[in-house]
Design an enzyme around this catalytic site. Structure first.
Site, PDB file in Angstrom:
ATOM      1  N   ASN A  11     -77.138  47.428 -39.055  1.00  8.72           N
ATOM      2  CA  ASN A  11     -76.187  46.927 -39.723  1.00  8.72           C
ATOM      3  C   ASN A  11     -75.768  45.566 -39.039  1.00  8.72           C
ATOM      4  O   ASN A  11     -75.241  45.369 -38.152  1.00  8.72           O
ATOM      5  CB  ASN A  11     -74.634  47.956 -39.637  1.00  8.72           C
ATOM      6  CG  ASN A  11     -73.621  47.300 -40.206  1.00  8.72           C
ATOM      7  OD1 ASN A  11     -73.655  46.199 -41.124  1.00  8.72           O
ATOM      8  ND2 ASN A  11     -72.377  47.929 -40.064  1.00  8.72           N
ATOM      9  N   TRP A  12     -76.169  44.466 -39.766  1.00 14.45           N
ATOM     10  CA  TRP A  12     -75.860  43.070 -39.278  1.00 14.45           C
ATOM     11  C   TRP A  12     -74.677  42.701 -39.467  1.00 14.45           C
ATOM     12  O   TRP A  12     -74.175  41.641 -39.000  1.00 14.45           O
ATOM     13  CB  TRP A  12     -76.689  42.186 -40.135  1.00 14.45           C
ATOM     14  CG  TRP A  12     -78.330  42.266 -39.412  1.00 14.45           C
ATOM     15  CD1 TRP A  12     -78.819  43.097 -38.507  1.00 14.45           C
ATOM     16  CD2 TRP A  12     -79.441  41.362 -40.065  1.00 14.45           C
ATOM     17  NE1 TRP A  12     -80.133  42.731 -38.271  1.00 14.45           N
ATOM     18  CE2 TRP A  12     -80.440  41.640 -39.211  1.00 14.45           C
ATOM     19  CE3 TRP A  12     -79.742  40.139 -40.862  1.00 14.45           C
ATOM     20  CZ2 TRP A  12     -81.728  41.006 -39.144  1.00 14.45           C
ATOM     21  CZ3 TRP A  12     -80.631  39.445 -40.820  1.00 14.45           C
ATOM     22  CH2 TRP A  12     -81.774  40.002 -40.061  1.00 14.45           C
ATOM     23  N   LYS A  13     -73.659  43.540 -40.121  1.00 12.47           N
ATOM     24  CA  LYS A  13     -72.054  42.954 -40.551  1.00 12.47           C
ATOM     25  C   LYS A  13     -72.279  41.628 -40.880  1.00 12.47           C
ATOM     26  O   LYS A  13     -73.078  41.276 -41.615  1.00 12.47           O
ATOM     27  CB  LYS A  13     -71.565  43.138 -39.123  1.00 12.47           C
ATOM     28  CG  LYS A  13     -71.464  44.796 -38.677  1.00 12.47           C
ATOM     29  CD  LYS A  13     -70.633  45.225 -37.371  1.00 12.47           C
ATOM     30  CE  LYS A  13     -70.857  46.518 -36.927  1.00 12.47           C
ATOM     31  NZ  LYS A  13     -69.995  46.887 -36.040  1.00 12.47           N
ATOM     32  N   HIS A  97     -67.738  52.339 -43.944  1.00  9.89           N
ATOM     33  CA  HIS A  97     -67.449  51.850 -42.467  1.00  9.89           C
ATOM     34  C   HIS A  97     -66.098  51.751 -41.973  1.00  9.89           C
ATOM     35  O   HIS A  97     -65.341  51.200 -42.679  1.00  9.89           O
ATOM     36  CB  HIS A  97     -68.484  50.551 -42.372  1.00  9.89           C
ATOM     37  CG  HIS A  97     -68.622  50.409 -40.922  1.00  9.89           C
ATOM     38  ND1 HIS A  97     -67.647  49.559 -39.944  1.00  9.89           N
ATOM     39  CD2 HIS A  97     -70.128  50.381 -40.294  1.00  9.89           C
ATOM     40  CE1 HIS A  97     -68.397  49.530 -38.886  1.00  9.89           C
ATOM     41  NE2 HIS A  97     -69.791  49.996 -38.935  1.00  9.89           N
ATOM     42  N   GLU A  99     -64.739  49.575 -40.376  1.00  6.84           N
ATOM     43  CA  GLU A  99     -64.147  48.212 -40.501  1.00  6.84           C
ATOM     44  C   GLU A  99     -63.815  48.199 -41.848  1.00  6.84           C
ATOM     45  O   GLU A  99     -62.882  47.328 -41.987  1.00  6.84           O
ATOM     46  CB  GLU A  99     -65.254  47.197 -40.193  1.00  6.84           C
ATOM     47  CG  GLU A  99     -65.640  47.201 -38.597  1.00  6.84           C
ATOM     48  CD  GLU A  99     -66.854  46.707 -38.148  1.00  6.84           C
ATOM     49  OE1 GLU A  99     -67.707  46.164 -38.735  1.00  6.84           O
ATOM     50  OE2 GLU A  99     -67.450  47.186 -36.870  1.00  6.84           O
ATOM     51  N   GLU A 167     -69.499  57.207 -36.395  1.00  3.64           N
ATOM     52  CA  GLU A 167     -69.446  56.113 -35.546  1.00  3.64           C
ATOM     53  C   GLU A 167     -67.908  56.157 -35.088  1.00  3.64           C
ATOM     54  O   GLU A 167     -67.003  55.889 -35.678  1.00  3.64           O
ATOM     55  CB  GLU A 167     -69.570  55.061 -36.345  1.00  3.64           C
ATOM     56  CG  GLU A 167     -70.763  54.697 -36.966  1.00  3.64           C
ATOM     57  CD  GLU A 167     -71.134  53.141 -37.247  1.00  3.64           C
ATOM     58  OE1 GLU A 167     -72.192  52.874 -36.965  1.00  3.64           O
ATOM     59  OE2 GLU A 167     -70.317  52.721 -38.212  1.00  3.64           O
ATOM     60  N   GLY A 173     -69.016  48.371 -30.733  1.00  5.51           N
ATOM     61  CA  GLY A 173     -68.966  47.051 -30.288  1.00  5.51           C
ATOM     62  C   GLY A 173     -68.551  47.029 -28.772  1.00  5.51           C
ATOM     63  O   GLY A 173     -67.978  45.724 -28.205  1.00  5.51           O
ATOM     64  N   SER A 212     -72.376  51.354 -30.139  1.00  2.00           N
ATOM     65  CA  SER A 212     -73.261  50.882 -28.825  1.00  2.00           C
ATOM     66  C   SER A 212     -74.426  51.407 -28.492  1.00  2.00           C
ATOM     67  O   SER A 212     -74.684  51.862 -27.469  1.00  2.00           O
ATOM     68  CB  SER A 212     -72.105  51.052 -27.553  1.00  2.00           C
ATOM     69  OG  SER A 212     -70.827  50.355 -27.989  1.00  2.00           O
ATOM     70  N   GLY A 233     -75.378  48.311 -34.635  1.00  4.86           N
ATOM     71  CA  GLY A 233     -74.783  46.936 -34.822  1.00  4.86           C
ATOM     72  C   GLY A 233     -75.304  45.930 -34.353  1.00  4.86           C
ATOM     73  O   GLY A 233     -76.624  45.501 -34.612  1.00  4.86           O
ATOM     74  N   GLY A 234     -74.767  45.625 -33.056  1.00  6.67           N
ATOM     75  CA  GLY A 234     -75.304  44.466 -32.170  1.00  6.67           C
ATOM     76  C   GLY A 234     -76.678  44.299 -31.831  1.00  6.67           C
ATOM     77  O   GLY A 234     -77.375  43.250 -32.069  1.00  6.67           O
TER      78      GLY A 234
HETATM   79  P1  13P Z   1     -72.673  48.305 -32.472  1.00  9.31           P
HETATM   80  O1  13P Z   1     -73.744  48.913 -32.436  1.00  9.31           O
HETATM   81  O2  13P Z   1     -72.393  46.820 -32.424  1.00  9.31           O
HETATM   82  O3  13P Z   1     -71.606  49.235 -31.364  1.00  9.31           O
HETATM   83  O4  13P Z   1     -72.017  48.552 -33.948  1.00  9.31           O
HETATM   84  C1  13P Z   1     -72.248  49.911 -34.479  1.00  9.31           C
HETATM   85  C2  13P Z   1     -71.583  49.859 -35.639  1.00  9.31           C
HETATM   86  O5  13P Z   1     -70.563  49.588 -36.256  1.00  9.31           O
HETATM   87  C3  13P Z   1     -72.778  50.015 -36.833  1.00  9.31           C
HETATM   88  O6  13P Z   1     -72.195  50.051 -38.238  1.00  9.31           O
END
Ligand code: 13P
Length: 249
Positions: A11-13, A97, A99, A167, A173, A212, A233-234
């Site tokens: 997920n590149w957000k 998600h 967010e 999640e 993050g 993470s 994510g990251g």
């Molecule tokens: P991180 O891997 O950056 O913690 O993000 C997780 C996430 O929200 C994937 O959707």
């Protein structure tokens, strides 16, 4: 569920412009040279879906969106429909998600409506659930995710390809991750809620862990019972890091 092919989705957000396509190309080339045991997907910002889909065409990399509107079309300035994602080359879409739930006020009912829209457009939804730190500390993690599963998974998922992603909000993050015991406990609870909601069909979909995930902890997390992949994510932004996770599956 150990026989199910795991899904590792990135997920590149809200990260990535045209220059980031080089990472997708590097990933596609690496998977061509050495195929992965897992399914692999990248979910870039909507503006990159079409270009990324072209860049990885013919490779094992699948492409997804991060969100869609519940309606097929109409006066919804700034929004993108599921059919538009599919038209751009997406095969999957992340929905619900944390967010989106926290920053855009999405409710379980909103998420369920978006899942219906995704299915109508032929997309495979990846439906996210997870508790906040406050809810975990209050001993409510299992109850919260089970309620989210019950409210966010429409019955029309029966017989369709989909995934659920657990999640924990406090692990996203932050570099913090639950223990594997905590992950197993919640994944088993998510599975029970999926079966309660969908019957036997609730056993067929993978439950991804997200929060993470990185190359150094991926193997341990991915071998945990009921963990059917990862939502990253990251660590999905760089092909090398993402490959380190993919190779752990
Ligand atoms: P991180 O891997 O950056 O913690 O993000 C997780 C996430 O929200 C994937 O959707």
């Amino acid at each position: 569920m150990t026989h199910m092919r795991p899904l590792i989705a990135g997920n590149w957000k809200m990260n990535g412009t045209g220059a980031a396509l080089d990472e997708a190309k590097a990933l596609a080339a690496a998977l061509k040279a050495e195929p992965a045991a897992a399914r692999v997907a990248l979910c870039p910002p909507a503006t990159l879906i079409e270009r990324l889909a072209r860049a990885v065409e013919g490779s094992a990399v699948e492409v997804g969106g991060q969100e869609c509107h519940a309606e097929a079309s109409g006066a919804f300035t700034g929004d993108v429909s599921a059919a538009m994602l599919a038209d751009a080359g997406a095969g999957l879409v992340i929905l619900g998600h944390s967010e989106r739930r926290a920053l855009h006020g999405e409710t379980d009912a909103d998420v369920a409506a978006k899942v219906e829209a995704a299915l109508a457009a032929g997309l495979e939804p990846v439906i996210c659930v997870g508790e906040t730190l406050q809810q975990r500390e209050a001993g409510e993690a299992v109850a919260v995710v089970q309620a989210q599963v019950a409210g966010s998974l429409p019955k029309s998922l029966n017989g369709k390809d989909f995934a659920v992603a657990y999640e924990p909000v406090w692990a996203i993050g932050t570099g913090l991750t639950p223990t594997v015991e905590q992950i197993e406990e919640v994944h088993r609870a998510v599975r029970a809620a999926m079966v309660a909601r969908l019957g036997e069909a609730g056993r067929a979909a993978p439950i991804l862990y997200g929060g993470s995930v990185k190359p150094s902890n991926a193997a341990e997390i991915l071998k945990t019972p009921e963990v059917g992949g990862a939502l990253v994510g990251g660590a999905s932004l760089k092909a090398g890091d993402f490959l380190g996770i993919i190779r752990a599956a």
